[in-house]
Design an enzyme around this catalytic site. Structure first.
Site, mmCIF file in Angstrom:
data_model
loop_
_atom_site.group_PDB
_atom_site.id
_atom_site.type_symbol
_atom_site.label_atom_id
_atom_site.label_comp_id
_atom_site.label_asym_id
_atom_site.label_seq_id
_atom_site.Cartn_x
_atom_site.Cartn_y
_atom_site.Cartn_z
ATOM 1 N N PHE A 101 1.116 18.038 6.461
ATOM 2 C CA PHE A 101 2.360 17.656 5.779
ATOM 3 C C PHE A 101 3.445 17.171 6.734
ATOM 4 O O PHE A 101 4.544 16.806 6.304
ATOM 5 C CB PHE A 101 2.890 18.820 4.928
ATOM 6 C CG PHE A 101 3.205 20.077 5.709
ATOM 7 C CD1 PHE A 101 4.390 20.222 6.430
ATOM 8 C CD2 PHE A 101 2.314 21.139 5.715
ATOM 9 C CE1 PHE A 101 4.678 21.361 7.142
ATOM 10 C CE2 PHE A 101 2.588 22.308 6.429
ATOM 11 C CZ PHE A 101 3.779 22.409 7.141
ATOM 12 N N ARG A 103 18.268 34.316 6.014
ATOM 13 C CA ARG A 103 16.882 34.047 5.598
ATOM 14 C C ARG A 103 16.593 34.708 4.246
ATOM 15 O O ARG A 103 15.954 34.108 3.385
ATOM 16 C CB ARG A 103 15.885 34.580 6.640
ATOM 17 C CG ARG A 103 15.783 33.785 7.906
ATOM 18 C CD ARG A 103 14.954 32.538 7.809
ATOM 19 N NE ARG A 103 13.531 32.754 7.618
ATOM 20 C CZ ARG A 103 12.634 31.779 7.736
ATOM 21 N NH1 ARG A 103 12.996 30.546 8.060
ATOM 22 N NH2 ARG A 103 11.357 32.015 7.533
ATOM 23 N N THR A 107 9.610 30.147 1.590
ATOM 24 C CA THR A 107 9.533 28.698 1.825
ATOM 25 C C THR A 107 9.298 27.905 0.536
ATOM 26 O O THR A 107 9.963 26.895 0.298
ATOM 27 C CB THR A 107 8.383 28.392 2.823
ATOM 28 O OG1 THR A 107 8.588 29.194 3.990
ATOM 29 C CG2 THR A 107 8.364 26.927 3.209
ATOM 30 N N ARG A 155 16.681 29.021 -2.592
ATOM 31 C CA ARG A 155 15.514 28.184 -2.899
ATOM 32 C C ARG A 155 15.032 28.423 -4.331
ATOM 33 O O ARG A 155 14.623 27.491 -5.026
ATOM 34 C CB ARG A 155 14.404 28.452 -1.881
ATOM 35 C CG ARG A 155 14.726 27.816 -0.520
ATOM 36 C CD ARG A 155 13.834 28.355 0.575
ATOM 37 N NE ARG A 155 13.889 27.557 1.793
ATOM 38 C CZ ARG A 155 13.320 27.917 2.940
ATOM 39 N NH1 ARG A 155 12.678 29.076 3.024
ATOM 40 N NH2 ARG A 155 13.402 27.140 4.008
ATOM 41 N N ASN A 189 13.013 22.235 -0.368
ATOM 42 C CA ASN A 189 13.425 23.635 -0.571
ATOM 43 C C ASN A 189 14.856 23.889 -0.087
ATOM 44 O O ASN A 189 15.203 25.000 0.333
ATOM 45 C CB ASN A 189 12.417 24.575 0.099
ATOM 46 C CG ASN A 189 12.280 24.318 1.585
ATOM 47 O OD1 ASN A 189 12.982 23.471 2.148
ATOM 48 N ND2 ASN A 189 11.412 25.054 2.242
ATOM 49 N N HIS A 196 17.068 24.777 5.649
ATOM 50 C CA HIS A 196 16.398 25.369 6.815
ATOM 51 C C HIS A 196 17.291 26.482 7.328
ATOM 52 O O HIS A 196 18.516 26.339 7.350
ATOM 53 C CB HIS A 196 16.225 24.324 7.929
ATOM 54 C CG HIS A 196 15.880 24.950 9.248
ATOM 55 N ND1 HIS A 196 14.589 25.287 9.591
ATOM 56 C CD2 HIS A 196 16.669 25.366 10.276
ATOM 57 C CE1 HIS A 196 14.595 25.865 10.783
ATOM 58 N NE2 HIS A 196 15.837 25.932 11.229
#
Ligand code: IDP
Ligand code: MG
Length: 140
Positions: free
Chosen positions: A60, A88, A94, A105, A115, A118
């Site tokens: 990907f 996080r 993810t 997300r 998503n 980062h």
């Protein structure tokens, strides 16, 4: 607990959907977190190969780079106690489809690539990623 700094990038899906303010608001409204740096810029191939070096051989990778270059992104450094893990946690896993409601997300993302955000995955990573995108004089 230590005061930490972590790097976030609001990805092209976030910027295109005009959700940057919504995401930054979530961090600003979280007790003990604050914005220490903020800017908007377009990513290029060279910096993406560095930033996503650990994914360079993944199938990907090419699509990820194309996506990440598809519009400007917003960079921010978020500061606060235990900021790396807390940010996080707020992002969620993810894959946006697997991410619980209430996470960034889960609420705003589309899939595993688009998503929204980062966020540095450890204090060590943050210490590499922050100077990749911010000069000392750009952090407050
Ligand atoms: P993270 O962003 O949650 O730390 P990583 O595994 O470090 O996840 O992956 C970096 C980015 O690469 C993800 O946020 C996502 O945009 C993209 N990505 C990861 N896994 C896949 C995949 O299986 N397909 C497509 N894109 C992916
Ligand atoms: Mg990662």
């Amino acid at each position: 607990m230590a005061i930490e700094r972590t790097l976030i990038i609001l990805k092209p899906d976030c910027v295109k959907k005009k959700l940057a303010g919504e995401v930054l608001k979530r961090f600003e409204q979280t007790e003990g977190l604050r914005i220490a740096g903020l800017k908007m810029k377009k990513l290029n191939k060279k910096i993406l190969e560095e930033h996503y070096a650990h994914h360079k051989d993944k199938p990907f990778f090419k699509a990820l780079c194309k996506f990440m270059k598809s519009s400007p992104v917003v960079f921010s450094v978020i500061e606060g106690e235990n900021a790396v893990a807390r940010v996080r946690d707020m992002c969620g896993p993810t894959d946006s489809k697997q991410a619980p409601k209430g996470t960034i997300r889960g609420d705003l993302g589309e899939d595993v690539q688009m998503n929204v955000i980062h966020a540095s995955d450890s204090v060590e990573t943050a210490n590499v990623e922050i100077p990749r995108f911010f000069k000392k004089s750009e952090l407050f």
